[in-house]
Design a protein around this motif. Structure first.
Motif, PDB file in Angstrom:
ATOM      1  N   THR A 204       1.692  84.143  45.074  1.00 26.03           N
ATOM      2  CA  THR A 204       2.324  84.264  43.959  1.00 26.03           C
ATOM      3  C   THR A 204       1.682  85.546  43.307  1.00 26.03           C
ATOM      4  O   THR A 204       0.256  86.360  43.499  1.00 26.03           O
ATOM      5  N   GLU A 205       2.197  87.234  42.156  1.00 24.21           N
ATOM      6  CA  GLU A 205       1.192  87.453  42.268  1.00 24.21           C
ATOM      7  C   GLU A 205      -0.348  87.294  41.488  1.00 24.21           C
ATOM      8  O   GLU A 205      -0.743  87.821  41.008  1.00 24.21           O
ATOM      9  N   THR A 208      -3.029  86.103  43.413  1.00 20.58           N
ATOM     10  CA  THR A 208      -2.980  87.429  43.845  1.00 20.58           C
ATOM     11  C   THR A 208      -4.698  88.312  43.609  1.00 20.58           C
ATOM     12  O   THR A 208      -4.191  88.827  42.155  1.00 20.58           O
ATOM     13  N   LYS A 386      -3.286  96.254  43.829  1.00 23.03           N
ATOM     14  CA  LYS A 386      -2.831  95.306  43.914  1.00 23.03           C
ATOM     15  C   LYS A 386      -0.915  94.949  43.932  1.00 23.03           C
ATOM     16  O   LYS A 386       0.025  94.378  45.234  1.00 23.03           O
ATOM     17  N   LYS A 387      -0.566  95.925  43.515  1.00 21.10           N
ATOM     18  CA  LYS A 387       0.860  96.661  43.016  1.00 21.10           C
ATOM     19  C   LYS A 387       1.707  96.969  44.984  1.00 21.10           C
ATOM     20  O   LYS A 387       2.405  96.736  44.986  1.00 21.10           O
ATOM     21  N   LEU A 390       1.627  94.692  47.036  1.00 17.14           N
ATOM     22  CA  LEU A 390       2.729  93.503  46.966  1.00 17.14           C
ATOM     23  C   LEU A 390       3.652  93.911  47.110  1.00 17.14           C
ATOM     24  O   LEU A 390       5.049  93.634  47.897  1.00 17.14           O
ATOM     25  N   ASN A 394       6.998  93.150  50.144  1.00 15.98           N
ATOM     26  CA  ASN A 394       8.488  92.938  50.120  1.00 15.98           C
ATOM     27  C   ASN A 394       9.043  93.660  50.799  1.00 15.98           C
ATOM     28  O   ASN A 394      10.237  93.625  51.669  1.00 15.98           O
TER      29      ASN A 394
END
Length: 419
Positions: A204-205, A208, A386-387, A390, A394
């Motif tokens: 999950t966020e 991570t 990280k952003k 992710l 998606n």
């Protein structure tokens, strides 16, 4: 699952001479086969196969009788390594094979089979060389696996693991013998235990973590944790300068100069060992505490061309650190996500997304003109990494596709994959 372990060996003086002959013979055969490949393809457009090269070894031994004292399988393995190099080149995974030189301090040869390991007295048998001491500082296979899945023999009350007796199990793979510039001999034992790699764990966020590697600070995590750069090379520069000066003062070809060169090489080996140990500990800590790790695909080869930063970049060892993260993630079912080297991770505000185009390398902190948030450059970059990862995940839609972004996998601890 394939794993490799490196152990130090201690040959006597006669065995050291035999090892040096094997190093030279493997290099000689590799270069000779490379010249044949280049000649036949350049003039006649003929593809020389591995069978052709191995058959040529018979006549080569008649021309150079000293090759008869070398393990024939090691010479055949040199041909196989050459063809593997050509295969990687045509698949876009490497450069065109070039000649090997004894001046580059990379000495190695491989033994695909017929080696033995005395588990009782910690000795190893190499074909054409004999028994010698080995330091088994870690088990390459568990005692239970050896007792239940492999065949051992007992000689004078000592347990010996013979690769030849276990050939059908395909567990004991190629053994690589190498020598460092400091004169230390090692063997790398490649093991295939046939255990499947674990499936990547769901992440999950929150589980991570983004990593931003640097020079002043070794790595900064998106959690805010900073790992200081130990700068092993920089701390040893004075000692290295002194040792190098000692080498320069000795007459060329003298015994004292050779002794001084060995002292210098040993200190370089110490620095490399310190760096390697540090990277293993840091990578193990990150893998243990996270389910997914985000790294940036850096162009290290291009960055070291900057003479102002080349020494510092080489000292920190980014490539080796990322390699360790990748194969340890495969071992423990963790996920590695990569972002592109041109993604603006440092220049973006992680709060509002404002892009600060004027950010230069000397600016370590900056305030966002839009939301007035004060950013630490490295922490902001790790959060943005990280952003971005992710967000790409998606878009890709599946964990499997993201896990595939790891690129080339590594099956042992001494592998040498690059960015």
């Amino acid at each position: 699952m394939k794993k490799g372990n490196v152990y130090r060996i201690y040959p006597n003086r006669g065995q050291s001479a035999l090892l040096e002959q094997h190093f030279g013979a493997a290099r000689f055969v590799y270069n000779h086969s490379l010249s044949i490949k280049n000649l036949m393809h350049g003039k006649f457009r003929v593809n020389v196969t591995e069978v052709d090269l191995n058959n040529h070894l018979i006549s080569l031994k008649e021309t150079f009788p000293w090759l008869k004292y070398i393990n024939s399988q090691s010479l055949q393995q040199a041909n196989r390594n050459l063809l593997t190099g050509f295969k990687n080149f045509f698949e876009g995974n490497g450069s065109y094979p070039t000649w090997k030189s004894k001046k580059d301090n990379h000495f190695s040869f491989q033994i695909p089979q017929n080696y033995q390991i005395n588990l009782t007295s910690s000795q190893i048998y190499l074909p054409k060389i004999g028994w010698m001491k080995i330091i088994l500082h870690r088990d390459f296979l568990s005692k239970e696996f050896i007792e239940n899945s492999l065949v051992t023999k007992e000689v004078n009350g000592e347990i010996i693991l013979d690769q030849k007796l276990n050939k059908e199990f395909k567990v004991l793979k190629t053994l690589t013998v190498s020598r460092t510039s400091a004169g230390r001999y090692h063997v790398s034992i490649l093991i295939e235990d046939h255990a499947p790699y674990p499936e990547p764990e769901l992440f999950t966020e929150e589980t991570t973590v983004g990593i931003d590697v640097g020079i002043k600070t070794f790595a900064v995590l998106s959690t805010g944790e900073e790992i200081e750069n130990p700068k092993f090379l920089k701390r040893s520069l004075k000692k290295l300068v002194k040792l190098q000066r000692s080498v320069s003062r000795k007459p060329k070809g003298s015994k004292n100069r050779k002794k001084a060169v060995v002292k210098l090489a040993k200190h370089h080996q110490l620095i490399a060992n310190q760096r390697n140990d540090f990277q293993h500990k840091v990578s193990a800590m990150i893998i243990r505490e996270s389910q997914a790790i985000v790294i940036e695909d850096l162009n290290v080869k291009g960055m070291v061309r900057n003479h102002c930063l080349a020494q510092s970049i080489s000292d920190v060892g980014w490539s080796g650190f990322v390699d360790k993260l990748i194969y340890k993630a495969e071992w423990f079912g963790k996920t590695i996500l990569k972002i592109g080297r041109f993604d603006a991770s440092s220049k973006l505000c992680n709060v509002c997304g404002y892009k600060f185009k004027e950010l230069t390398l000397d600016i370590r902190e900056w305030k966002c003109p839009a939301c007035k948030t004060l950013h630490d450059r490295d922490i902001n970059a790790s959060i943005n990494s990280k952003k971005i990862a992710l967000s790409n995940l998606n878009t890709a839609g599946t964990v499997g596709r993201a896990y595939g972004l790891t690129g080339t996998s590594q099956g042992n601890e001494v592998g040498s994959h690059r960015f």
